[in-house]
Enzyme design. Structure first.
Site, PDB file in Angstrom:
ATOM      1  N   SER A  52      -6.276  17.998  -2.376  1.00 17.27           N
ATOM      2  CA  SER A  52      -7.349  17.519  -1.784  1.00 17.27           C
ATOM      3  C   SER A  52      -6.775  16.677  -0.701  1.00 17.27           C
ATOM      4  CB  SER A  52      -8.472  17.002  -2.593  1.00 17.27           C
ATOM      5  OG  SER A  52      -7.724  16.565  -3.872  1.00 17.27           O
ATOM      6  N   TYR A  53      -5.909  15.933  -0.847  1.00 16.41           N
ATOM      7  CA  TYR A  53      -5.569  14.950   0.201  1.00 16.41           C
ATOM      8  C   TYR A  53      -4.103  15.122   0.643  1.00 16.41           C
ATOM      9  CZ  TYR A  53      -9.727  12.738  -1.712  1.00 16.41           C
ATOM     10  OH  TYR A  53     -10.697  12.717  -1.838  1.00 16.41           O
ATOM     11  N   LYS A  77       5.884  16.432   0.137  1.00 12.21           N
ATOM     12  CA  LYS A  77       4.405  16.325  -0.170  1.00 12.21           C
ATOM     13  C   LYS A  77       3.945  15.310   1.171  1.00 12.21           C
ATOM     14  CE  LYS A  77       0.671  14.737  -3.164  1.00 12.21           C
ATOM     15  NZ  LYS A  77       0.418  14.597  -4.213  1.00 12.21           N
ATOM     16  N   LEU A 131      11.814  20.847  -5.595  1.00 14.92           N
ATOM     17  CA  LEU A 131      11.315  21.843  -5.356  1.00 14.92           C
ATOM     18  C   LEU A 131      11.016  22.709  -6.769  1.00 14.92           C
ATOM     19  CD1 LEU A 131      10.238  24.100  -3.719  1.00 14.92           C
ATOM     20  CD2 LEU A 131      12.631  25.013  -3.145  1.00 14.92           C
ATOM     21  N   ASP A 152      -4.651  13.870 -16.043  1.00  9.77           N
ATOM     22  CA  ASP A 152      -5.286  15.470 -15.700  1.00  9.77           C
ATOM     23  C   ASP A 152      -4.234  16.473 -15.942  1.00  9.77           C
ATOM     24  OD1 ASP A 152      -6.245  16.400 -12.204  1.00  9.77           O
ATOM     25  OD2 ASP A 152      -6.973  16.878 -14.408  1.00  9.77           O
ATOM     26  N   LYS A 185      -3.139  20.026 -16.792  1.00  8.47           N
ATOM     27  CA  LYS A 185      -3.472  21.131 -16.914  1.00  8.47           C
ATOM     28  C   LYS A 185      -2.744  22.179 -16.386  1.00  8.47           C
ATOM     29  CE  LYS A 185      -5.593  20.060 -12.332  1.00  8.47           C
ATOM     30  NZ  LYS A 185      -6.721  19.837 -11.596  1.00  8.47           N
TER      31      LYS A 185
END
Ligand SMILES: C[C@@H](Nc1nc2c(c3cc(-c4cn[nH]c4)ccc13)C(=O)N=C/C2=C\CC1CC1)C(C)(C)C
Length: 328
Positions: A41-42, A60, A111, A155, A157
């Site tokens: 998202s960012y 990133k 990577l 978070d 997942k």
């Protein structure tokens, strides 16, 4: 000193002709950027090659203006502090360098050529017990290391479990992690240090963020939904959901909306598909316990029948990844 900073050595000749080696920080020009690997998202993650060493990395990139506009500076700092704390474990994506230019921040990272575990799972449909055990063990070993360094991921997942070219696990995406006070690091008055009580008892909302942050609906723990606070056991709830999903091909709690999914979680409303292996079922049932204090701890999980004969620690990371059974 920013331990995430990189220093490159550059050989030069000084005014009097003497050869000198100057320490310089890596910058954008030191890399050639390739395709986009993933979009957050960012952030956007690119494939990149170090021009000097030809080594491949993931970079990133975060746009400063967007982070400031969306008030995400705290997340950026938490991710960087977390990555700087989690430096020596094969199951955690490693941060090599950070640098910035006038528009963006850059993190140079491992990577993970295998992409996301979710993608591999979707292609296979479901994993057999041997595969679920191998990937479960690598994820658990990585959680153990994170918790030992005072980090709660919050978070976890299958999208955040990446795979390297050996198809080994690399946990990623630490922007929403919670950092417990690390006795070995000096206290950081800027609030980056979030002393969280071990027992996971109600956490003051001194940073405000804890009250608002909720992970991805399907993997959120009941305590985060009811008491608005996460503890180490919250990562083990997510672990239980992941083991279930590897074997069933879908997460245990999934409904038409986030609200209905949350309702299933707090009411522990889930069932096992027919044919779900019995010892795996027992492990999942002991992780998906509403009361975090009664959930299996990492040690108990390691000793559970499901992991019988499974090595953890160094041996686990030298083991060849099992072949993924194509979906029959
Ligand atoms: C989860 C993340 N996706 C990804 N994050 C990273 C990748 C990555 C690689 C592929 C990939 C590689 N080959 N094919 C696909 C697909 C998605 C990726 C990587 O190689 N190295 C570090 C990464 C992230 C490090 C970050 C914690 C600091 C989102 C979706 C947020 C962009």
């Amino acid at each position: 000193k920013d331990r995430g900073a990189a220093v490159g050595m550059r050989r030069e000749v000084d005014a009097s002709g003497r050869a000198i080696v100057r320490q310089v920080k890596k910058g954008v020009r030191d890399f050639s950027f390739g395709r986009v690997l993933g979009e957050g998202s960012y952030s956007t993650v690119y494939l990149a090659t170090d021009r000097q060493t030809l080594k491949e990395y993931a970079i990133k990139v975060l746009e400063k203006r967007h982070i400031i506009k969306e008030k995400k500076i705290k997340y950026v700092n938490i991710e960087k502090n977390t990555l700087n704390r989690l430096t020596e474990h094969p199951g955690i994506v490693r941060l090599y360098y950070t640098f910035q230019d006038e528009t963006s921040l850059y993190y140079v990272l491992d990577l993970c050529n295998g992409g996301e575990l979710l993608g591999v799972l979707k292609k296979a449909g479901t994993f057999d017990v041997e595969c679920a055990r191998f990937y479960g063990a690598q994820i658990l070993d990585s959680i153990d290391y994170m918790h030992s360094r005072g980090v709660i991921h919050r978070d976890l997942k299958p999208e955040n479990v990446l795979l390297d070219d050996q198809m080994h696990v690399k946990i990623t995406d630490f922007g929403t992690a919670k950092l417990l006070r690390d006795p070995r690091e000096p206290w950081e008055p800027d609030g980056a240090d979030r002393g969280v009580p071990e027992s996971g008892k109600r956490q003051g909302q001194e940073d405000g963020r804890a009250a608002s942050f909720v992970g991805t609906a399907e993997y959120v723990s009941p305590e985060l939904l009811t008491h608005k606070s996460a503890c180490k056991a919250s990562d083990l709830w997510a672990f239980g959901c992941i083991i279930y999903q590897l074997l069933a091909g879908r997460p245990p709690f999934k409904a038409g909306s986030e609200y209905l999914t949350f309702q299933k979680i707090v009411n522990l409303e889930y069932e096992f598909p027919p044919g779900f292996p019995p010892s795996s079922r027992d492990l999942v049932e002991r992780c998906l316990v509403l009361d975090p204090a009664r959930r299996l701890t990492i040690e108990h999980i390691k000793n559970h029948e499901f992991f019988q004969g499974q090595q953890f620690g160094k041996t686990l990371w030298r083991t060849k990844a099992p072949r993924l059974r194509p979906f029959v």
